[in-house]
Design a protein around this motif. Structure first.
Motif, PDB file in Angstrom:
ATOM      1  N   SER A   1       0.860  -1.188   0.000  1.00 36.83           N
ATOM      2  CA  SER A   1       0.000   0.000   0.000  1.00 36.83           C
ATOM      3  C   SER A   1       0.893   1.233   0.000  1.00 36.83           C
ATOM      4  O   SER A   1       2.078   1.164   0.364  1.00 36.83           O
ATOM      5  CB  SER A   1      -0.913   0.018   1.227  1.00 36.83           C
ATOM      6  N   LEU A   2       0.326   2.362  -0.392  1.00 37.86           N
ATOM      7  CA  LEU A   2       1.088   3.606  -0.388  1.00 37.86           C
ATOM      8  C   LEU A   2       1.413   4.053   1.033  1.00 37.86           C
ATOM      9  O   LEU A   2       2.438   4.687   1.273  1.00 37.86           O
ATOM     10  CB  LEU A   2       0.319   4.701  -1.133  1.00 37.86           C
ATOM     11  N   GLU A   3       0.541   3.704   1.970  1.00 37.10           N
ATOM     12  CA  GLU A   3       0.815   4.008   3.371  1.00 37.10           C
ATOM     13  C   GLU A   3       2.051   3.251   3.846  1.00 37.10           C
ATOM     14  O   GLU A   3       2.900   3.796   4.563  1.00 37.10           O
ATOM     15  CB  GLU A   3      -0.388   3.652   4.236  1.00 37.10           C
ATOM     16  N   GLU A   4       2.155   1.995   3.437  1.00 32.44           N
ATOM     17  CA  GLU A   4       3.324   1.185   3.793  1.00 32.44           C
ATOM     18  C   GLU A   4       4.579   1.738   3.132  1.00 32.44           C
ATOM     19  O   GLU A   4       5.648   1.805   3.746  1.00 32.44           O
ATOM     20  CB  GLU A   4       3.096  -0.265   3.364  1.00 32.44           C
ATOM     21  N   LEU A   5       4.459   2.163   1.868  1.00 38.92           N
ATOM     22  CA  LEU A   5       5.597   2.740   1.154  1.00 38.92           C
ATOM     23  C   LEU A   5       6.068   4.026   1.832  1.00 38.92           C
ATOM     24  O   LEU A   5       7.266   4.239   2.000  1.00 38.92           O
ATOM     25  CB  LEU A   5       5.198   3.025  -0.298  1.00 38.92           C
ATOM     26  N   GLU A   6       5.125   4.868   2.223  1.00 40.22           N
ATOM     27  CA  GLU A   6       5.475   6.108   2.911  1.00 40.22           C
ATOM     28  C   GLU A   6       6.230   5.815   4.206  1.00 40.22           C
ATOM     29  O   GLU A   6       7.254   6.449   4.506  1.00 40.22           O
ATOM     30  CB  GLU A   6       4.208   6.914   3.211  1.00 40.22           C
ATOM     31  N   LYS A   7       5.746   4.839   4.954  1.00 40.30           N
ATOM     32  CA  LYS A   7       6.391   4.468   6.216  1.00 40.30           C
ATOM     33  C   LYS A   7       7.814   3.963   5.970  1.00 40.30           C
ATOM     34  O   LYS A   7       8.744   4.306   6.710  1.00 40.30           O
ATOM     35  CB  LYS A   7       5.552   3.404   6.922  1.00 40.30           C
ATOM     36  N   SER A   8       7.987   3.159   4.928  1.00 39.91           N
ATOM     37  CA  SER A   8       9.314   2.616   4.617  1.00 39.91           C
ATOM     38  C   SER A   8      10.286   3.720   4.217  1.00 39.91           C
ATOM     39  O   SER A   8      11.453   3.717   4.623  1.00 39.91           O
ATOM     40  CB  SER A   8       9.206   1.594   3.484  1.00 39.91           C
ATOM     41  N   LEU A   9       9.810   4.684   3.430  1.00 41.53           N
ATOM     42  CA  LEU A   9      10.674   5.785   3.007  1.00 41.53           C
ATOM     43  C   LEU A   9      11.051   6.677   4.184  1.00 41.53           C
ATOM     44  O   LEU A   9      12.194   7.149   4.282  1.00 41.53           O
ATOM     45  CB  LEU A   9       9.982   6.603   1.917  1.00 41.53           C
ATOM     46  N   LEU A  10      10.107   6.911   5.086  1.00 43.89           N
ATOM     47  CA  LEU A  10      10.405   7.714   6.272  1.00 43.89           C
ATOM     48  C   LEU A  10      11.440   7.019   7.159  1.00 43.89           C
ATOM     49  O   LEU A  10      12.333   7.658   7.722  1.00 43.89           O
ATOM     50  CB  LEU A  10       9.124   7.981   7.058  1.00 43.89           C
ATOM     51  N   GLN A  11      11.319   5.700   7.272  1.00 45.69           N
ATOM     52  CA  GLN A  11      12.282   4.930   8.057  1.00 45.69           C
ATOM     53  C   GLN A  11      13.662   4.996   7.406  1.00 45.69           C
ATOM     54  O   GLN A  11      14.684   5.168   8.081  1.00 45.69           O
ATOM     55  CB  GLN A  11      11.819   3.483   8.168  1.00 45.69           C
ATOM     56  N   LEU A  12      13.680   4.870   6.071  1.00 46.08           N
ATOM     57  CA  LEU A  12      14.941   4.930   5.345  1.00 46.08           C
ATOM     58  C   LEU A  12      15.577   6.312   5.476  1.00 46.08           C
ATOM     59  O   LEU A  12      16.795   6.443   5.635  1.00 46.08           O
ATOM     60  CB  LEU A  12      14.691   4.604   3.869  1.00 46.08           C
ATOM     61  N   GLN A  13      14.762   7.356   5.457  1.00 42.94           N
ATOM     62  CA  GLN A  13      15.252   8.723   5.633  1.00 42.94           C
ATOM     63  C   GLN A  13      15.919   8.892   6.998  1.00 42.94           C
ATOM     64  O   GLN A  13      16.980   9.511   7.124  1.00 42.94           O
ATOM     65  CB  GLN A  13      14.095   9.709   5.481  1.00 42.94           C
ATOM     66  N   GLN A  14      15.303   8.317   8.014  1.00 44.05           N
ATOM     67  CA  GLN A  14      15.847   8.416   9.371  1.00 44.05           C
ATOM     68  C   GLN A  14      17.178   7.676   9.480  1.00 44.05           C
ATOM     69  O   GLN A  14      18.123   8.161  10.117  1.00 44.05           O
ATOM     70  CB  GLN A  14      14.840   7.849  10.370  1.00 44.05           C
ATOM     71  N   GLU A  15      17.278   6.530   8.837  1.00 45.35           N
ATOM     72  CA  GLU A  15      18.490   5.716   8.947  1.00 45.35           C
ATOM     73  C   GLU A  15      19.648   6.272   8.107  1.00 45.35           C
ATOM     74  O   GLU A  15      20.801   6.178   8.496  1.00 45.35           O
ATOM     75  CB  GLU A  15      18.191   4.280   8.534  1.00 45.35           C
ATOM     76  N   LEU A  16      19.329   6.877   6.964  1.00 46.82           N
ATOM     77  CA  LEU A  16      20.373   7.362   6.069  1.00 46.82           C
ATOM     78  C   LEU A  16      20.804   8.789   6.356  1.00 46.82           C
ATOM     79  O   LEU A  16      21.893   9.207   5.952  1.00 46.82           O
ATOM     80  CB  LEU A  16      19.907   7.244   4.615  1.00 46.82           C
ATOM     81  N   GLY A  17      19.970   9.566   7.008  1.00 45.88           N
ATOM     82  CA  GLY A  17      20.309  10.954   7.311  1.00 45.88           C
ATOM     83  C   GLY A  17      20.495  11.790   6.061  1.00 45.88           C
ATOM     84  O   GLY A  17      19.694  11.723   5.125  1.00 45.88           O
TER      85      GLY A  17
END
Length: 340
Positions: free
Chosen positions: A47-63
Motif C-alpha cells: 500500500s502507499l501508506e506502507e511505502l510512505e512508512k518505509s521511506l520515512l524509516q529509510l530517511q531516518q536511517e540514512l540521514g
C-alpha cells in the motif's frame, strides 16, 4: 542539449498501490531493502501508506545521504526507467492527493476582466486564473507550492496554459485578449518547451495576436538573458508578452527597460489608494514615462475603489483590472463593471 529536468514535463508519475520501491546506490543499504543486482536494491510494498512508512524509516536511517540517493517505483520486479532523488520521491508519496490533481485532476480557468480606461471602459481582455474542479478544493497557492516541492512545476504550468487556451476557445471572442501566466523557470529550452503551447494555439485555431503571456509575480528572475529568449520566442510566434507586478521585488523599473515587454502590469501596492498617496503617484509617473518612451501598454491591477480607477484614467494608464471592475469567475458567470 535539453535540461535533464525536461523528463518532469508532461511525464506522469505513476504511484501504484502495490509494487516495488527500487533504490540505486554504491553504498550498502539497511534492512529491509534487498539486493537486486549491481547497484540496485528493492523493497516490495502492499500500500502507499506502507511505502510512505518505509521511506520515512529509510530517511531516518540514512540521514543526509537520503537526498543524494535516487529511487523509483515499479509494478513489477523490473527496474524503473525514471528515478528521482529519494527526498523528492518521498515528498510525492506524502503529498500524493495533491500530486494526483496536478497530474490528472480536473483543472479549470477562471477569468477576470480587463478594461480600457481610455476607451470608455470597454472590455479589452481577461486574465486566466487556475482553479481546481470536481470535488477538489485546493487553492492555486497550494497547487503551485506542492508542485515546486515535488518537482512538478513544469507539468502544472503546462496544464495551466492548456486549460487557459481551452477556455479561450470556448468562451472568449476573437479580438479580446487573453492574459495567461507562465513560470520562466519551467521553460529550459523555449524552442522545445513551448511547442506544446504553440501546438494548442494552432489546434484550437486561435489568433496568436490575441494571446498575452505574462511572467507571474511569484517567479524570481535570475537569468535576464534566458527570460529575454523566452519572451522573444513568444513574440516570434506572433504573441504578446507582459511583465507582472512591476515595483514588487524583482520587477524593478530597470528590469522593465531591459525586457521591454508589450505590457507592464503595475503591482497592487502602488495602485492601492494611489489617488491619495504622493509616493505612489511619483512611482506611477516613473512607470508611465518609461512605458511611453518604449511604447509599452500599462495596466493597473488590483483596483478596488472608484477613486483609484479614476486617478489611473486621469494620468493616462491604458488598462485596468481588479475587484471593482470584476472578480475572477467561471466564464459563464462573469460580470463586468459598468455592464460592458
Amino acid at each position: 542539449m535539453l535540461n535533464h529536468k525536461c523528463v518532469e514535463c508532461g511525464v506522469s508519475f505513476y504511484m501504484g498501490h502495490q509494487g516495488y520501491l527500487f533504490v540505486k546506490t554504491l553504498s550498502p543499504l539497511p534492512h529491509p531493502l534487498e539486493k537486486h543486482n549491481g547497484q540496485w536494491y528493492y523493497l516490495p510494498y502492499e500500500s502507499l501508506e506502507e511505502l510512505e512508512k518505509s521511506l520515512l524509516q529509510l530517511q531516518q536511517e540514512l540521514g543526509d545521504l537520503f537526498e543524494h540517493i535516487k529511487g523509483g517505483l515499479s509494478t513489477t520486479e523490473e527496474r524503473p526507467y525514471i528515478t528521482f532523488p529519494l527526498n523528492l520521491l518521498l515528498m510525492r508519496i506524502v503529498q500524493r492527493d495533491v500530486v494526483n490533481v496536478i497530474q490528472n485532476g480536473e483543472l479549470m480557468s477562471f477569468i477576470q476582466p480587463i478594461i480600457s480606461l481610455q476607451k470608455n471602459d470597454e472590455l479589452y481582455g481577461y486574465e486566466s486564473l487556475l482553479r481546481t474542479g470536481g470535488n477538489h478544493s485546493i487553492t492555486p497557492g497550494q497547487l503551485f507550492s506542492t508542485a515546486e516541492k515535488t518537482g512538478m512545476l513544469s507539468l502544472l504550468d503546462q496544464r495551466a496554459r492548456e486549460v487557459a487556451i481551452q477556455a479561450r476557445k470556448n468562451f472568449i471572442q476573437p479580438g479580446v485578449k487573453s492574459f495567461i501566466n507562465f513560470l520562466p523557470s519551467t521553460i529550459y529550452n523555449p524552442d522545445f518547451c513551448l511547442q506544446h503551447t504553440f501546438h494548442l494555439v494552432t489546434q484550437y485555431n486561435i489568433d496568436p495576436a490575441d494571446l498575452v503571456f505574462e511572467v507571474v509575480e511569484t517567479e524570481k528572475i535570475e537569468d535576464i538573458n534566458h527570460l529575454k529568449n523566452i519572451l522573444y520566442t513568444y513574440k516570434r510566434e506572433g504573441m504578446k508578452v507582459a511583465l507582472d507586478d512591476v515595483g514588487a521585488g524583482f520587477s524593478t523599473l530597470e528590469t522593465l527597460k531591459m525586457l521591454q515587454p508589450d505590457y507592464v502590469k503595475i503591482d497592487r501596492h502602488y495602485v492601492d489608494h494611489c489617488d491619495q498617496i504622493s509616493e505612489k503617484q511619483s512611482f506611477l509617473a516613473q512607470v508611465m514615462g518609461i512605458a511611453k518612451d518604449l511604447g509599452i501598454i500599462v495596466l493597473a491591477e488590483g483596483i478596488e475603489r472608484k477613486e483609484e480607477l479614476e486617478y489611473c484614467r486621469e494620468i493616462g494608464i491604458d488598462l485596468a483590472q481588479g475587484y471593482y471592475i470584476g472578480k475572477p469567475a467561471l466564464p459563464s458567470n462573469i460580470f463586468i463593471y459598468g455592464g460592458k
